[in-house]
Design a protein around this motif. Structure first.
Motif, short mmCIF file in Angstrom:
data_model
loop_
_atom_site.label_atom_id
_atom_site.label_comp_id
_atom_site.label_asym_id
_atom_site.label_seq_id
_atom_site.Cartn_x
_atom_site.Cartn_y
_atom_site.Cartn_z
N HIS A 66 0.83 -1.22 0.00
CA HIS A 66 0.00 0.00 0.00
C HIS A 66 0.86 1.26 0.00
N LYS A 89 0.83 4.16 -2.89
CA LYS A 89 0.60 5.57 -2.52
C LYS A 89 1.73 6.47 -3.02
N GLU A 107 2.73 4.26 4.64
CA GLU A 107 3.37 5.26 3.80
C GLU A 107 4.89 5.09 3.83
#
Length: 138
Positions: A16, A20, A135
């Motif tokens: 993820h 991103k 992130e």
């Protein structure tokens, strides 16, 4: 044929985080083969860029560093990184190998002299991620 390795506990968080950050996951896992040996790097990805530009290609090995010994985890991660990097350099030299680690691991190991020495001497490329925010931190 090699057995598929178990996924690292942070596999989804890193996937993820990379998406991103503008990466497209192209392999999950990324298969390496040398002679009769099959190995699997956790992810293969390409940078999303304009169609006329060539995107950067990477392979990402994810390491959780949750064992009882940080140094043993480091030794195992380093050995795996060097093995995979050596094979990648021979088979896909345009694809750069990265070691993905949690931000907490980065601060505990790679901001210490031993970690800094390894990054410098072994040319480790790190992706530091936040498992909570999913992130890339750096």
């Amino acid at each position: 044929m090699a057995l598929m390795p178990a996924r690292d506990i942070y596999h989804n968080a890193v996937t993820h985080a990379l998406v991103k950050a503008g990466w497209q996951i192209t392999y999950d896992p990324f298969r390496l083969q040398w002679g009769t040996k099959d190995m699997y790097v956790d992810l293969g990805a390409e940078e999303l860029v304009a169609a006329e530009q060539q995107g950067q290609k990477i392979a990402v090995e994810i390491k959780s560093f949750i064992g009882p010994s940080e140094i043993e985890d480091l030794r195992n991660a380093l050995g795996q990184f060097i093995l995979y990097r050596t094979i990648l350099e021979a088979t896909e030299p345009e694809r750069m190998l990265y070691l993905a680690i949690r931000d907490a691991t980065y601060f505990a190991i790679f901001e210490e002299p031993v970690g800094q020495l390894l990054v410098q001497q072994q040319h480790l490329r790190l992706i530091v991620f936040s498992p909570d925010q999913e992130e890339v931190v750096q």
